[in-house]
Design an enzyme around this catalytic site. Sequence first.
Site, PDB file in Angstrom:
ATOM      1  N   ASP A 180     -13.888  -7.254  20.837  1.00  0.00           N
ATOM      2  CA  ASP A 180     -12.521  -7.115  20.890  1.00  0.00           C
ATOM      3  C   ASP A 180     -11.466  -7.587  20.477  1.00  0.00           C
ATOM      4  OD1 ASP A 180     -11.998  -4.062  21.079  1.00  0.00           O
ATOM      5  OD2 ASP A 180     -12.337  -4.077  22.789  1.00  0.00           O
ATOM      6  N   ASN A 210     -13.451   4.684  15.847  1.00  0.00           N
ATOM      7  CA  ASN A 210     -13.625   3.688  14.519  1.00  0.00           C
ATOM      8  C   ASN A 210     -15.588   4.224  14.569  1.00  0.00           C
ATOM      9  OD1 ASN A 210     -11.037   2.751  14.845  1.00  0.00           O
ATOM     10  ND2 ASN A 210     -11.396   1.126  16.178  1.00  0.00           N
ATOM     11  N   PRO A 230      -7.718  -8.715  21.382  1.00  0.00           N
ATOM     12  CA  PRO A 230      -7.449  -8.698  22.627  1.00  0.00           C
ATOM     13  C   PRO A 230      -5.961  -7.848  22.352  1.00  0.00           C
ATOM     14  CG  PRO A 230      -7.507 -10.722  20.795  1.00  0.00           C
ATOM     15  CD  PRO A 230      -7.345  -9.929  20.113  1.00  0.00           C
ATOM     16  N   PHE A 275       1.383  -1.146   0.232  1.00  0.00           N
ATOM     17  CA  PHE A 275      -0.351   0.405   0.538  1.00  0.00           C
ATOM     18  C   PHE A 275       1.040   1.272  -0.084  1.00  0.00           C
ATOM     19  CE2 PHE A 275      -2.308   2.813   3.050  1.00  0.00           C
ATOM     20  CZ  PHE A 275      -2.880   3.336   2.703  1.00  0.00           C
ATOM     21  N   THR A 281       5.963   2.633  13.507  1.00  0.00           N
ATOM     22  CA  THR A 281       5.160   3.306  13.584  1.00  0.00           C
ATOM     23  C   THR A 281       4.862   3.890  14.554  1.00  0.00           C
ATOM     24  OG1 THR A 281       3.106   2.133  13.744  1.00  0.00           O
ATOM     25  CG2 THR A 281       4.555   0.442  13.022  1.00  0.00           C
ATOM     26  N   ASP A 282       3.931   4.522  14.485  1.00  0.00           N
ATOM     27  CA  ASP A 282       3.073   4.956  15.696  1.00  0.00           C
ATOM     28  C   ASP A 282       3.338   3.978  16.979  1.00  0.00           C
ATOM     29  OD1 ASP A 282       0.829   4.028  14.639  1.00  0.00           O
ATOM     30  OD2 ASP A 282      -0.347   6.014  15.050  1.00  0.00           O
ATOM     31  N   GLU A 283       2.786   2.525  16.551  1.00  0.00           N
ATOM     32  CA  GLU A 283       2.096   1.768  17.457  1.00  0.00           C
ATOM     33  C   GLU A 283       3.487   1.142  18.175  1.00  0.00           C
ATOM     34  OE1 GLU A 283      -0.678  -0.416  15.609  1.00  0.00           O
ATOM     35  OE2 GLU A 283      -0.698   0.476  14.295  1.00  0.00           O
ATOM     36  N   LYS A 299       7.789  -4.338  15.621  1.00  0.00           N
ATOM     37  CA  LYS A 299       8.189  -3.442  14.548  1.00  0.00           C
ATOM     38  C   LYS A 299       9.370  -1.645  15.103  1.00  0.00           C
ATOM     39  CE  LYS A 299       7.137  -1.279  11.475  1.00  0.00           C
ATOM     40  NZ  LYS A 299       7.974  -1.100   9.662  1.00  0.00           N
ATOM     41  N   TYR A 355       2.529  -6.944  16.404  1.00  0.00           N
ATOM     42  CA  TYR A 355       3.498  -6.815  15.064  1.00  0.00           C
ATOM     43  C   TYR A 355       4.057  -5.534  15.563  1.00  0.00           C
ATOM     44  CZ  TYR A 355       2.390  -2.416  12.090  1.00  0.00           C
ATOM     45  OH  TYR A 355       3.217  -1.599  11.437  1.00  0.00           O
ATOM     46  N   GLU A 408       5.946  -7.394   7.407  1.00  0.00           N
ATOM     47  CA  GLU A 408       4.577  -8.092   7.953  1.00  0.00           C
ATOM     48  C   GLU A 408       3.453  -6.719   8.319  1.00  0.00           C
ATOM     49  OE1 GLU A 408       2.264 -10.565   7.037  1.00  0.00           O
ATOM     50  OE2 GLU A 408       4.466 -11.067   5.973  1.00  0.00           O
ATOM     51  N   ASP A 458      13.464 -11.286  -1.288  1.00  0.00           N
ATOM     52  CA  ASP A 458      12.939 -11.511   0.210  1.00  0.00           C
ATOM     53  C   ASP A 458      14.233 -10.780   1.286  1.00  0.00           C
ATOM     54  OD1 ASP A 458      12.786 -12.057   3.450  1.00  0.00           O
ATOM     55  OD2 ASP A 458      12.018 -14.005   3.046  1.00  0.00           O
TER      56      ASP A 458
HETATM   57  P1  NAD Z   1       1.457  -3.613   3.243  1.00  0.00           P
HETATM   58  O1  NAD Z   1       1.195  -4.942   3.987  1.00  0.00           O
HETATM   59  O2  NAD Z   1       0.169  -3.025   1.918  1.00  0.00           O
HETATM   60  O3  NAD Z   1       2.581  -3.781   2.134  1.00  0.00           O
HETATM   61  C1  NAD Z   1       4.007  -4.250   2.903  1.00  0.00           C
HETATM   62  C2  NAD Z   1       4.605  -5.177   1.523  1.00  0.00           C
HETATM   63  O4  NAD Z   1       5.830  -5.473   2.198  1.00  0.00           O
HETATM   64  C3  NAD Z   1       4.218  -5.874   0.791  1.00  0.00           C
HETATM   65  O5  NAD Z   1       3.996  -5.264  -0.992  1.00  0.00           O
HETATM   66  C4  NAD Z   1       4.797  -7.328   0.692  1.00  0.00           C
HETATM   67  O6  NAD Z   1       5.047  -8.079  -0.156  1.00  0.00           O
HETATM   68  C5  NAD Z   1       6.492  -7.037   0.975  1.00  0.00           C
HETATM   69  N1  NAD Z   1       6.919  -7.717   2.051  1.00  0.00           N
HETATM   70  C6  NAD Z   1       6.162  -8.617   3.064  1.00  0.00           C
HETATM   71  N2  NAD Z   1       7.416  -9.058   3.833  1.00  0.00           N
HETATM   72  C7  NAD Z   1       8.557  -8.794   2.790  1.00  0.00           C
HETATM   73  C8  NAD Z   1       9.658  -9.124   2.845  1.00  0.00           C
HETATM   74  N3  NAD Z   1      10.624 -10.294   3.691  1.00  0.00           N
HETATM   75  N4  NAD Z   1      10.791  -8.845   1.532  1.00  0.00           N
HETATM   76  C9  NAD Z   1      10.253  -7.894   1.107  1.00  0.00           C
HETATM   77  N5  NAD Z   1       9.099  -7.872   1.333  1.00  0.00           N
HETATM   78  C10 NAD Z   1       8.560  -8.227   2.093  1.00  0.00           C
HETATM   79  O7  NAD Z   1       2.156  -2.605   4.107  1.00  0.00           O
HETATM   80  P2  NAD Z   1       1.526  -1.193   4.476  1.00  0.00           P
HETATM   81  O8  NAD Z   1       0.039  -0.407   5.137  1.00  0.00           O
HETATM   82  O9  NAD Z   1       1.946  -0.339   2.883  1.00  0.00           O
HETATM   83  O10 NAD Z   1       2.674  -0.507   4.813  1.00  0.00           O
HETATM   84  C11 NAD Z   1       4.642  -0.275   4.970  1.00  0.00           C
HETATM   85  C12 NAD Z   1       5.573   0.267   6.342  1.00  0.00           C
HETATM   86  O11 NAD Z   1       4.623   0.811   6.738  1.00  0.00           O
HETATM   87  C13 NAD Z   1       5.433  -0.754   6.435  1.00  0.00           C
HETATM   88  O12 NAD Z   1       6.502  -1.141   7.285  1.00  0.00           O
HETATM   89  C14 NAD Z   1       4.603  -0.818   7.938  1.00  0.00           C
HETATM   90  O13 NAD Z   1       4.846  -1.166   9.498  1.00  0.00           O
HETATM   91  C15 NAD Z   1       4.356   0.653   7.718  1.00  0.00           C
HETATM   92  N6  NAD Z   1       3.437   1.431   8.061  1.00  0.00           N
HETATM   93  C16 NAD Z   1       2.110   0.950   8.016  1.00  0.00           C
HETATM   94  C17 NAD Z   1       1.324   1.759   8.431  1.00  0.00           C
HETATM   95  C18 NAD Z   1      -0.531   1.653   7.976  1.00  0.00           C
HETATM   96  O14 NAD Z   1      -1.070   2.710   8.402  1.00  0.00           O
HETATM   97  N7  NAD Z   1      -0.418   1.214   6.586  1.00  0.00           N
HETATM   98  C19 NAD Z   1       1.172   3.237   9.402  1.00  0.00           C
HETATM   99  C20 NAD Z   1       2.432   3.459   9.892  1.00  0.00           C
HETATM  100  C21 NAD Z   1       3.016   2.408   9.188  1.00  0.00           C
HETATM  101  P1  TYD Z   2      -6.127  -1.116  11.079  1.00  0.00           P
HETATM  102  O1  TYD Z   2      -7.281  -1.016  10.676  1.00  0.00           O
HETATM  103  O2  TYD Z   2      -6.235  -3.214  11.614  1.00  0.00           O
HETATM  104  O3  TYD Z   2      -5.436  -0.761  12.249  1.00  0.00           O
HETATM  105  P2  TYD Z   2      -4.071  -0.962  13.152  1.00  0.00           P
HETATM  106  O4  TYD Z   2      -4.411  -1.572  13.579  1.00  0.00           O
HETATM  107  O5  TYD Z   2      -3.075  -0.720  12.058  1.00  0.00           O
HETATM  108  O6  TYD Z   2      -4.261   0.978  13.906  1.00  0.00           O
HETATM  109  O7  TYD Z   2      -7.980  -1.456  12.297  1.00  0.00           O
HETATM  110  C1  TYD Z   2      -8.013   0.327  12.948  1.00  0.00           C
HETATM  111  C2  TYD Z   2      -8.533   0.609  13.854  1.00  0.00           C
HETATM  112  O8  TYD Z   2     -10.391  -0.254  13.929  1.00  0.00           O
HETATM  113  C3  TYD Z   2      -8.552  -0.170  15.359  1.00  0.00           C
HETATM  114  O9  TYD Z   2      -8.220   0.587  16.329  1.00  0.00           O
HETATM  115  C4  TYD Z   2      -9.193  -1.704  14.948  1.00  0.00           C
HETATM  116  C5  TYD Z   2     -10.406  -1.629  14.423  1.00  0.00           C
HETATM  117  N1  TYD Z   2     -11.230  -2.342  13.720  1.00  0.00           N
HETATM  118  C6  TYD Z   2     -12.470  -2.876  14.052  1.00  0.00           C
HETATM  119  O10 TYD Z   2     -13.226  -2.297  14.943  1.00  0.00           O
HETATM  120  N2  TYD Z   2     -12.841  -3.410  13.446  1.00  0.00           N
HETATM  121  C7  TYD Z   2     -12.242  -4.029  11.541  1.00  0.00           C
HETATM  122  O11 TYD Z   2     -12.316  -5.139  11.348  1.00  0.00           O
HETATM  123  C8  TYD Z   2     -10.783  -3.776  11.649  1.00  0.00           C
HETATM  124  C9  TYD Z   2      -9.593  -4.448  10.819  1.00  0.00           C
HETATM  125  C10 TYD Z   2     -10.142  -3.114  12.637  1.00  0.00           C
END
Ligand code: NAD
Ligand code: TYD
Length: 340
Positions: free
Chosen positions: A272, A249, A274, A11, A125-127, A154, A150, A84, A59
């Site tokens: 909810d 949410n 866990p 993404f 991530t902020d998480e 990170k 997760y 992941e 990888d």
């Molecule tokens: P995503 O799950 O959409 O994409 C992850 C990508 O990494 C995929 O293309 C997957 O094929 C690739 N990948 C996974 N394992 C791999 C490996 N071992 N070697 C090479 N490629 C591999 O994730 P995203 O939402 O695009 O997030 C990208 C980064 O941003 C992550 O590091 C995530 O922790 C961080 N992030 C995400 C968010 C969010 O809201 N989605 C917020 C803050 C930070």
């Molecule tokens: P998510 O998109 O999984 O991101 P993150 O857990 O990394 O914040 O979830 C965002 C919020 O939405 C989180 O508080 C969990 C909640 N959520 C639901 O209530 N229902 C759902 O089906 C999902 C996927 C998330």
Amino acid sequence: MLILVTGGCGFIGSEFIRWQLAANADARIVNLDKLTYAGNPENLAAIAGNSRYEFQLGDIADRSCVEGLLACNTFDGVVNFAAESHVDRSLLDSGPFVQTNVIGTQVLLDACRQAGIRRYVQVSTDEVYGSLGSTGKFTEETPLAPNSPYSASKAAADMLVRAYHHSFGFPAVITRCSNNYGPYQFPEKLLPLFITNLFADLQVPVYGAGTNVRDWIHVTDHCRGIDAALRRGKPGEVYNFGGLTEKTNLEITHLLLDLIGKPHSLIRYVADRPGHDLRYAIDCTKAKRELSWQPEVVFEQGLRDTIEWYRTHGDWVARIKSGAYRDYYQQQYGGRLNQA
Ligand code: NAD
Ligand code: TYD
């Protein structure tokens, strides 16, 4: 500038590549991606023929693959998106999270250090900061207290990056961002799951009471921040990015129902998550001050555009939903949500 992007078929990585190639005429990109369930080459179909872009299947935890790639190219910078990324999956099986997010980062750091890489961005991530109560915000000084497998993986990666800078002077920066939304997000995360369910008149599964709060940022704003950190970040520093848009949410769910024009009876309260973190909120003063960055996309408009994108990309969603995603969805919700 030749940039190695890892995880560029996901993404945020795919948005970074599309944005980078459009915004910077000097940018050339090699994308190393393992193509897990979340990696989708279709996300980059628009730039597939671009001579400044190259895809490499592999990888980040595969030492010979990463070392080989770094030996064949002289990268000016590396941005590690590969991960992941879904909390719920990490609760089902944390193994792949440790393997990619921790071991993969360690292998990548070693190879980059050996290759003399001069700029490295760890996309985090902020998480990693854990959960806030009803007040306060995460700053870069907030102690790490991850709560899910997760976020623990990170945080472990962040600690490795920090240690490589501290011990070896490795020129890495860490970015920590809040919840992203926008096009091409895999429909397991809250927004794309709910949008695509609502288009199909399916219920939307709200965890617990829906009172958990997230700070939403448009993916393009995040990518501009990562680019600023890559080009102007100071080695060893951490930069927080957030959207300054806190929503429960349930607020998000009501907004989606109203914008898509569906009845609120489609809300289904489910068990909810866990250890569900209550609230995330980001203080991004440092990024504003030191990187001249701030979020620009207004949430309501960004959300409307995102809904529209999913409306006009039903085939993209359908291909995902008929593939590996179906097994996960069945495992999570099979039989518990109504069918169209
Ligand atoms: P995503 O799950 O959409 O994409 C992850 C990508 O990494 C995929 O293309 C997957 O094929 C690739 N990948 C996974 N394992 C791999 C490996 N071992 N070697 C090479 N490629 C591999 O994730 P995203 O939402 O695009 O997030 C990208 C980064 O941003 C992550 O590091 C995530 O922790 C961080 N992030 C995400 C968010 C969010 O809201 N989605 C917020 C803050 C930070
Ligand atoms: P998510 O998109 O999984 O991101 P993150 O857990 O990394 O914040 O979830 C965002 C919020 O939405 C989180 O508080 C969990 C909640 N959520 C639901 O209530 N229902 C759902 O089906 C999902 C996927 C998330």
